[in-house]
Design a protein around this motif. Structure first.
Motif, PDB file in Angstrom:
ATOM      1  N   LEU A  22       0.826  -1.210   0.000  1.00 13.31           N
ATOM      2  CA  LEU A  22       0.000   0.000   0.000  1.00 13.31           C
ATOM      3  C   LEU A  22       0.860   1.260   0.000  1.00 13.31           C
ATOM      4  O   LEU A  22       0.572   2.227  -0.712  1.00 13.31           O
ATOM      5  N   LYS A  23       1.909   1.240   0.806  1.00 13.45           N
ATOM      6  CA  LYS A  23       2.807   2.393   0.834  1.00 13.45           C
ATOM      7  C   LYS A  23       3.487   2.572  -0.528  1.00 13.45           C
ATOM      8  O   LYS A  23       3.605   3.699  -1.039  1.00 13.45           O
ATOM      9  N   LYS A  24       3.890   1.468  -1.135  1.00  6.63           N
ATOM     10  CA  LYS A  24       4.539   1.510  -2.446  1.00  6.63           C
ATOM     11  C   LYS A  24       3.601   2.093  -3.503  1.00  6.63           C
ATOM     12  O   LYS A  24       4.049   2.769  -4.439  1.00  6.63           O
ATOM     13  N   GLN A  25       2.302   1.836  -3.348  1.00  7.26           N
ATOM     14  CA  GLN A  25       1.311   2.350  -4.295  1.00  7.26           C
ATOM     15  C   GLN A  25       1.009   3.831  -4.079  1.00  7.26           C
ATOM     16  O   GLN A  25       0.263   4.430  -4.851  1.00  7.26           O
ATOM     17  N   GLY A  26       1.584   4.402  -3.023  1.00  9.62           N
ATOM     18  CA  GLY A  26       1.430   5.830  -2.789  1.00  9.62           C
ATOM     19  C   GLY A  26       0.351   6.222  -1.801  1.00  9.62           C
ATOM     20  O   GLY A  26       0.079   7.413  -1.613  1.00  9.62           O
ATOM     21  N   HIS A  27      -0.279   5.231  -1.155  1.00 10.12           N
ATOM     22  CA  HIS A  27      -1.332   5.545  -0.197  1.00 10.12           C
ATOM     23  C   HIS A  27      -0.741   6.097   1.109  1.00 10.12           C
ATOM     24  O   HIS A  27       0.406   5.800   1.474  1.00 10.12           O
ATOM     25  N   ASP A  28      -1.535   6.876   1.807  1.00  6.32           N
ATOM     26  CA  ASP A  28      -1.186   7.393   3.131  1.00  6.32           C
ATOM     27  C   ASP A  28      -1.619   6.325   4.139  1.00  6.32           C
ATOM     28  O   ASP A  28      -2.801   6.241   4.507  1.00  6.32           O
ATOM     29  N   VAL A  29      -0.676   5.506   4.581  1.00  3.90           N
ATOM     30  CA  VAL A  29      -0.998   4.310   5.359  1.00  3.90           C
ATOM     31  C   VAL A  29      -0.720   4.510   6.845  1.00  3.90           C
ATOM     32  O   VAL A  29       0.363   4.946   7.241  1.00  3.90           O
ATOM     33  N   THR A  30      -1.699   4.169   7.653  1.00  5.72           N
ATOM     34  CA  THR A  30      -1.529   4.066   9.101  1.00  5.72           C
ATOM     35  C   THR A  30      -1.833   2.617   9.481  1.00  5.72           C
ATOM     36  O   THR A  30      -2.833   2.055   9.017  1.00  5.72           O
ATOM     37  N   HIS A 134      -5.838 -10.204   4.127  1.00  3.50           N
ATOM     38  CA  HIS A 134      -6.584 -11.358   3.607  1.00  3.50           C
ATOM     39  C   HIS A 134      -6.209 -11.637   2.148  1.00  3.50           C
ATOM     40  O   HIS A 134      -5.949 -10.713   1.371  1.00  3.50           O
ATOM     41  N   TYR A 135      -6.244 -12.921   1.806  1.00  6.59           N
ATOM     42  CA  TYR A 135      -6.100 -13.319   0.407  1.00  6.59           C
ATOM     43  C   TYR A 135      -7.491 -13.290  -0.219  1.00  6.59           C
ATOM     44  O   TYR A 135      -8.267 -14.245  -0.148  1.00  6.59           O
ATOM     45  N   ALA A 136      -7.806 -12.143  -0.779  1.00  4.50           N
ATOM     46  CA  ALA A 136      -9.104 -11.903  -1.418  1.00  4.50           C
ATOM     47  C   ALA A 136      -8.914 -10.749  -2.380  1.00  4.50           C
ATOM     48  O   ALA A 136      -7.864 -10.098  -2.402  1.00  4.50           O
ATOM     49  N   SER A 137      -9.928 -10.489  -3.171  1.00  3.57           N
ATOM     50  CA  SER A 137      -9.841  -9.416  -4.149  1.00  3.57           C
ATOM     51  C   SER A 137     -11.224  -8.802  -4.329  1.00  3.57           C
ATOM     52  O   SER A 137     -12.198  -9.248  -3.705  1.00  3.57           O
ATOM     53  N   THR A 138     -11.319  -7.784  -5.141  1.00  7.72           N
ATOM     54  CA  THR A 138     -12.609  -7.215  -5.508  1.00  7.72           C
ATOM     55  C   THR A 138     -12.657  -7.018  -7.016  1.00  7.72           C
ATOM     56  O   THR A 138     -11.629  -6.798  -7.661  1.00  7.72           O
ATOM     57  N   THR A 139     -13.856  -7.117  -7.547  1.00  8.94           N
ATOM     58  CA  THR A 139     -14.099  -6.874  -8.964  1.00  8.94           C
ATOM     59  C   THR A 139     -15.171  -5.799  -9.074  1.00  8.94           C
ATOM     60  O   THR A 139     -16.267  -5.953  -8.520  1.00  8.94           O
ATOM     61  N   GLU A 140     -14.864  -4.719  -9.771  1.00  8.07           N
ATOM     62  CA  GLU A 140     -15.823  -3.613  -9.863  1.00  8.07           C
ATOM     63  C   GLU A 140     -16.621  -3.701 -11.161  1.00  8.07           C
ATOM     64  O   GLU A 140     -16.063  -3.838 -12.248  1.00  8.07           O
ATOM     65  N   LYS A 171     -15.290  -0.139   0.725  1.00 13.52           N
ATOM     66  CA  LYS A 171     -14.214   0.713   1.235  1.00 13.52           C
ATOM     67  C   LYS A 171     -13.077  -0.124   1.816  1.00 13.52           C
ATOM     68  O   LYS A 171     -12.434   0.279   2.784  1.00 13.52           O
ATOM     69  N   THR A 172     -12.843  -1.291   1.222  1.00 15.48           N
ATOM     70  CA  THR A 172     -11.779  -2.180   1.702  1.00 15.48           C
ATOM     71  C   THR A 172     -10.807  -2.483   0.570  1.00 15.48           C
ATOM     72  O   THR A 172     -11.217  -2.741  -0.569  1.00 15.48           O
ATOM     73  N   LEU A 173      -9.518  -2.469   0.910  1.00 17.40           N
ATOM     74  CA  LEU A 173      -8.463  -2.830  -0.032  1.00 17.40           C
ATOM     75  C   LEU A 173      -7.857  -4.169   0.402  1.00 17.40           C
ATOM     76  O   LEU A 173      -7.616  -4.401   1.588  1.00 17.40           O
ATOM     77  N   PHE A 174      -7.609  -5.034  -0.578  1.00 18.05           N
ATOM     78  CA  PHE A 174      -6.964  -6.324  -0.341  1.00 18.05           C
ATOM     79  C   PHE A 174      -5.672  -6.372  -1.153  1.00 18.05           C
ATOM     80  O   PHE A 174      -5.655  -6.890  -2.274  1.00 18.05           O
ATOM     81  N   PRO A 175      -4.587  -5.845  -0.633  1.00 19.41           N
ATOM     82  CA  PRO A 175      -3.335  -5.752  -1.411  1.00 19.41           C
ATOM     83  C   PRO A 175      -2.768  -7.099  -1.845  1.00 19.41           C
ATOM     84  O   PRO A 175      -1.996  -7.158  -2.808  1.00 19.41           O
ATOM     85  N   LEU A 176      -3.128  -8.190  -1.158  1.00 15.52           N
ATOM     86  CA  LEU A 176      -2.568  -9.503  -1.498  1.00 15.52           C
ATOM     87  C   LEU A 176      -3.430 -10.262  -2.504  1.00 15.52           C
ATOM     88  O   LEU A 176      -3.139 -11.419  -2.813  1.00 15.52           O
ATOM     89  N   GLY A 177      -4.445  -9.626  -3.010  1.00 18.56           N
ATOM     90  CA  GLY A 177      -5.378 -10.317  -3.899  1.00 18.56           C
ATOM     91  C   GLY A 177      -4.781 -10.826  -5.188  1.00 18.56           C
ATOM     92  O   GLY A 177      -5.297 -11.777  -5.780  1.00 18.56           O
ATOM     93  N   THR A 178      -3.680 -10.215  -5.624  1.00 17.77           N
ATOM     94  CA  THR A 178      -3.122 -10.579  -6.931  1.00 17.77           C
ATOM     95  C   THR A 178      -1.797 -11.334  -6.842  1.00 17.77           C
ATOM     96  O   THR A 178      -1.202 -11.644  -7.870  1.00 17.77           O
ATOM     97  N   ILE A 179      -1.318 -11.597  -5.620  1.00 21.44           N
ATOM     98  CA  ILE A 179      -0.032 -12.300  -5.499  1.00 21.44           C
ATOM     99  C   ILE A 179      -0.199 -13.567  -4.660  1.00 21.44           C
ATOM    100  O   ILE A 179      -1.190 -13.732  -3.938  1.00 21.44           O
ATOM    101  N   GLU A 180       0.777 -14.447  -4.765  1.00 19.26           N
ATOM    102  CA  GLU A 180       0.693 -15.725  -4.074  1.00 19.26           C
ATOM    103  C   GLU A 180       1.604 -15.750  -2.855  1.00 19.26           C
ATOM    104  O   GLU A 180       2.534 -14.946  -2.728  1.00 19.26           O
ATOM    105  N   LYS A 181       1.332 -16.687  -1.963  1.00 16.68           N
ATOM    106  CA  LYS A 181       2.019 -16.730  -0.679  1.00 16.68           C
ATOM    107  C   LYS A 181       3.545 -16.783  -0.794  1.00 16.68           C
ATOM    108  O   LYS A 181       4.234 -16.058  -0.056  1.00 16.68           O
TER     109      LYS A 181
END
Length: 389
Positions: A22-30, A134-140, A171-181
C-alpha cells in the motif's frame, strides 16, 4: 487514486507485506494493531499451551507488528476490542457449541470485529478505506465492488469474508489479492522484516490461537461423558467426553480401539448426550442431498441477479460443489445437491460463488436426505430400536 488507509497489522507476514504494498502504491498508510483476547480475564486456562509464558502471544504479536511498522516507517496505533470480541464472537461461538453445532469463529470475527468495530473506527477517524492481509480481491462492475477470489487459490479466504457487510467491502483494499504466498514470503525477506518473514502462519481460533481444543472448551462448557453408538448395529462401541466437543465427519479422537476403524461421527442427541458414529464401510450415513441455510449475507448489488444454479463451499478448502438454490425468503434458501455431499454440518457456513465472485453466505441450519432431517433420522432410528427392545 491515493487514499488515507487504515491497515490492520496483526504481527504476521501477510499484513506486513500488505502494508508495504500500500505504501509503495502511494497511499497514506496508518497501521493499527487489534487486541481482542485476554487469557486471564477470559479464564483461558485449560488447554492453553502458553499460559505460563513470560510474554503472552498477543503481546508478542504486538511487538512483531511494531517492528514491522518501524521498519516500514509507518505509524502504528493500537485498539482494544476484548469486550466486543467476547460479546459478539466468543459468546456466539459458545452458544452454538452448547446446541451441539459447529460454528466458525473466523467468520464471526471478520463480521463483528475487523469489518464492524475496526471498520467503524477507521471511518470515525477520517480514513477513506481499511485494508487487511486477507487473500481476497474485488471486482468492480457498474460502480459496485464485488468480493472476488484471490489469485492464490490455495490461500483464498473469501469463505471467511462471506458475512462482511457489503458496504464495508466498498471501502476495503486487499493488497494480497493478486499475489501468491511464496511471493509474500519473498518480499518480507527482501525487506528484512525479520520479526515476521519466517514466522509461522497463525492457526487455531481467530485472535485466540492454538489450543488443545477439547480442554479449552472445558473452561466454558462442562464435559459430561456418554456413550458412542454405532448407528448400524445400534450397539455401544465407546465412550465420549461430551457430545458438544465433536463435529460431524470427525474421525480422530474417538478412541474406539477394540474394533478396527476408522469411525466417523454422523450425528448427536444433545439432550441425551449420545454420539452416533458409523464405520468406514457404512459412510453413506454422512451423505445428504440438501440443506437449509439461513441468515444469508448477500454481497451483490442486486439480489435478483443471483443465479439459482451456482457453486458452494460448505467448509474451507472444500472444492466447489454444484448446487441449486430455492429461495424461501430473501435471507433463507434450500440448497439442493442431488450428487450428495459428505459431512454437511449444522452451524457451519455455506458460501456461494458464481465463478470468481463470492455471492455471500449463511449458516447451515438443517441437513436433509430424501426430504428428512438427517440427524433426526439417526436419533429416531436409535430410539425406535430401544422401544422395540
Amino acid at each position: 487514486m491515493t487514499m488515507k488507509v487504515l491497515l490492520g497489522l496483526s504481527g504476521g507476514v501477510d499484513s506486513a507485506v500488505a502494508a508495504y504494498l500500500l505504501k509503495k502504491q502511494g497511499h497514506d498508510v496508518t497501521c493499527c494493531f487489534m487486541r481482542n483476547w485476554d487469557s486471564f480475564a477470559n479464564n483461558d486456562i485449560a488447554g492453553n499451551p502458553t499460559i505460563q509464558d513470560p510474554t503472552c502471544p498477543q503481546e508478542q504479536d504486538y511487538m512483531d507488528a511494531k517492528a514491522v511498522a518501524n521498519k516500514l516507517e509507518l505509524p502504528l496505533e493500537r485498539v482494544d476490542y476484548i469486550k466486543e470480541y467476547w460479546d459478539h464472537v466468543f459468546q456466539t461461538f459458545l452458544d452454538e457449541y452448547a446446541k451441539g453445532r459447529t460454528p466458525n469463529p473466523d467468520i464471526l470475527c471478520n463480521k463483528y470485529i475487523k469489518f464492524d468495530s475496526f471498520f467503524q473506527y477507521a471511518i470515525d477517524h477520517g480514513f477513506d478505506a481499511v485494508a487487511t492481509g486477507h487473500y481476497a480481491s474485488t471486482t468492480e462492475e457498474h460502480g459496485f465492488k464485488y468480493l472476488s477470489r484471490a489469485a492464490d487459490q490455495n490461500k483464498d479466504q473469501t469463505y471467511f469474508l462471506c458475512q462482511v457487510n457489503k458496504d464495508a467491502i466498498q471501502k476495503t483494499l486487499f493488497p494480497l489479492g493478486t499475489i501468491e504466498k511464496p511471493e509474500v514470503r519473498k518480499i518480507a525477506k527482501e525487506l528484512e522484516l525479520d520479526s515476521v518473514s519466517t514466522k509461522k502462519d497463525s492457526t487455531g481460533i481467530c485472535f485466540i490461537g492454538e489450543r488443545d481444543f477439547r480442554k479449552f472448551l472445558t473452561n466454558y462448557l462442562p464435559s459430561k461423558n456418554g456413550k458412542i453408538v454405532d448407528i448400524d448395529t445400534l450397539e455401544t462401541v465407546g465412550e465420549h467426553i461430551g457430545v458438544l466437543y465433536y463435529t460431524i465427519g470427525q474421525r480422530k479422537g474417538l478412541h474406539i480401539d477394540h474394533i478396527k476403524g476408522p469411525w466417523f461421527v454422523v450425528g448427536k442427541n444433545v439432550k441425551k448426550n449420545i454420539l452416533f458414529v458409523c464405520h468406514t464401510t457404512h459412510k453413506d450415513w454422512l451423505y445428504s442431498d440438501s440443506c437449509l441455510v439461513k441468515n444469508i449475507n448477500w454481497l451483490v448489488d442486486d439480489q435478483y441477479t443471483i443465479p439459482s444454479d451456482c457453486t458452494a463451499k460448505f467448509r474451507y478448502r472444500q472444492p466447489d460443489q454444484e448446487v441449486h438454490l430455492e429461495f424461501i425468503d430473501p435471507t433463507t434458501v434450500m440448497v439442493r445437491y442431488p450428487q450428495k455431499i459428505s459431512a454437511i454440518t449444522c452451524g457451519q457456513e455455506a458460501v456461494f460463488y458464481d465463478g470468481k465472485i463470492c455471492l455471500g453466505g449463511g449458516v447451515i441450519e438443517e441437513v436433509y436426505r430424501d426430504g428428512n432431517d438427517l440427524n433426526q433420522t439417526i436419533i429416531h432410528c436409535y430410539e425406535e430400536s430401544n422401544h422395540a427392545n
